[in-house]
Motif scaffolding. Structure first.
Motif, PDB file in Angstrom:
ATOM      1  N   ARG A  30       0.837  -1.202   0.000  1.00  0.00           N
ATOM      2  CA  ARG A  30       0.000   0.000   0.000  1.00  0.00           C
ATOM      3  C   ARG A  30       0.873   1.254   0.000  1.00  0.00           C
ATOM      4  O   ARG A  30       0.558   2.251  -0.642  1.00  0.00           O
ATOM      5  CB  ARG A  30      -0.965  -0.010   1.188  1.00  0.00           C
ATOM      6  N   GLU A  70       2.089   1.836  -3.500  1.00  0.00           N
ATOM      7  CA  GLU A  70       0.997   2.401  -4.308  1.00  0.00           C
ATOM      8  C   GLU A  70       0.812   3.886  -3.993  1.00  0.00           C
ATOM      9  O   GLU A  70       0.636   4.708  -4.900  1.00  0.00           O
ATOM     10  CB  GLU A  70      -0.305   1.641  -4.051  1.00  0.00           C
ATOM     11  N   ALA A  71       0.875   4.228  -2.713  1.00  0.00           N
ATOM     12  CA  ALA A  71       0.738   5.631  -2.307  1.00  0.00           C
ATOM     13  C   ALA A  71       1.891   6.473  -2.859  1.00  0.00           C
ATOM     14  O   ALA A  71       1.694   7.615  -3.292  1.00  0.00           O
ATOM     15  CB  ALA A  71       0.669   5.740  -0.787  1.00  0.00           C
ATOM     16  N   ASN A 115       3.626   5.850  -5.590  1.00  0.00           N
ATOM     17  CA  ASN A 115       3.420   5.997  -7.034  1.00  0.00           C
ATOM     18  C   ASN A 115       2.394   7.094  -7.333  1.00  0.00           C
ATOM     19  O   ASN A 115       2.586   7.907  -8.246  1.00  0.00           O
ATOM     20  CB  ASN A 115       2.986   4.671  -7.661  1.00  0.00           C
ATOM     21  N   GLU A 116       1.326   7.114  -6.568  1.00  0.00           N
ATOM     22  CA  GLU A 116       0.302   8.153  -6.754  1.00  0.00           C
ATOM     23  C   GLU A 116       0.860   9.527  -6.378  1.00  0.00           C
ATOM     24  O   GLU A 116       0.636  10.516  -7.066  1.00  0.00           O
ATOM     25  CB  GLU A 116      -0.941   7.833  -5.910  1.00  0.00           C
ATOM     26  N   TRP A 117       1.598   9.589  -5.286  1.00  0.00           N
ATOM     27  CA  TRP A 117       2.222  10.855  -4.880  1.00  0.00           C
ATOM     28  C   TRP A 117       3.159  11.367  -5.965  1.00  0.00           C
ATOM     29  O   TRP A 117       3.175  12.557  -6.268  1.00  0.00           O
ATOM     30  CB  TRP A 117       2.999  10.647  -3.580  1.00  0.00           C
ATOM     31  N   GLN A 118       3.933  10.458  -6.556  1.00  0.00           N
ATOM     32  CA  GLN A 118       4.883  10.868  -7.583  1.00  0.00           C
ATOM     33  C   GLN A 118       4.157  11.508  -8.775  1.00  0.00           C
ATOM     34  O   GLN A 118       4.613  12.517  -9.301  1.00  0.00           O
ATOM     35  CB  GLN A 118       5.715   9.679  -8.045  1.00  0.00           C
ATOM     36  N   LYS A 119       3.026  10.952  -9.183  1.00  0.00           N
ATOM     37  CA  LYS A 119       2.239  11.539 -10.283  1.00  0.00           C
ATOM     38  C   LYS A 119       1.764  12.943  -9.909  1.00  0.00           C
ATOM     39  O   LYS A 119       1.900  13.885 -10.687  1.00  0.00           O
ATOM     40  CB  LYS A 119       1.035  10.656 -10.607  1.00  0.00           C
ATOM     41  N   ARG A 120       1.204  13.087  -8.708  1.00  0.00           N
ATOM     42  CA  ARG A 120       0.702  14.393  -8.264  1.00  0.00           C
ATOM     43  C   ARG A 120       1.843  15.393  -8.098  1.00  0.00           C
ATOM     44  O   ARG A 120       1.714  16.570  -8.434  1.00  0.00           O
ATOM     45  CB  ARG A 120      -0.087  14.248  -6.965  1.00  0.00           C
ATOM     46  N   GLN A 145       2.885  16.675 -11.476  1.00  0.00           N
ATOM     47  CA  GLN A 145       1.907  17.651 -11.968  1.00  0.00           C
ATOM     48  C   GLN A 145       2.094  18.995 -11.260  1.00  0.00           C
ATOM     49  O   GLN A 145       2.076  20.045 -11.891  1.00  0.00           O
ATOM     50  CB  GLN A 145       0.483  17.140 -11.746  1.00  0.00           C
TER      51      GLN A 145
END
Length: 114
Positions: A52, A55-56, A58-63, A66
């Motif tokens: 988890r 996954e968090a 990976n999502e943080w890296q996208k945000r 941006q």
């Protein structure tokens, strides 16, 4: 035609000003990028928690990417606006100097002809 140019200019100024960051106490911050994402911690309490965490991250890296792209875009827009404003002021100053010089030359010519 003049109305179209005026409208286009107004839209450009509105767009530029809406993307401008803020400068306070020596710190510049973007205004249209939202909050800077906070990096998550990696959990080692279990394999499921670790997964988890990944996954968090990976999502943080996208945000975060941006956010950073937005920050750079706003900084570039602000830099361009600052440079354009300074250049416009310098051009106006040169025009004023030229006008005063021309008026002084005319006044000198009038006085010399007396």
């Amino acid at each position: 035609m003049k109305q179209s140019i005026f409208l286009l200019t107004a839209l450009v100024l509105l767009h530029t000003s809406s993307n401008a960051g803020t400068l306070a106490n020596g710190t510049w911050l973007p205004v249209g990028c939202g909050e800077r994402p906070v990096a998550p911690a990696i959990s080692t309490t279990s394999i499921a928690d670790y997964n988890r965490s990944v996954e968090a991250i990976n999502e943080w890296q996208k945000r975060a990417q941006q956010y950073n792209s937005c920050l750079v875009d706003e900084a570039n827009a602000d830099n361009a606006l600052i440079a354009r404003t300074a250049n416009d002021q310098q051009a106006k100053f040169r025009e004023e100097i030229d006008q005063i010089s021309a008026e002084a030359d005319k006044a000198k010519a009038v006085l010399d002809s007396k």
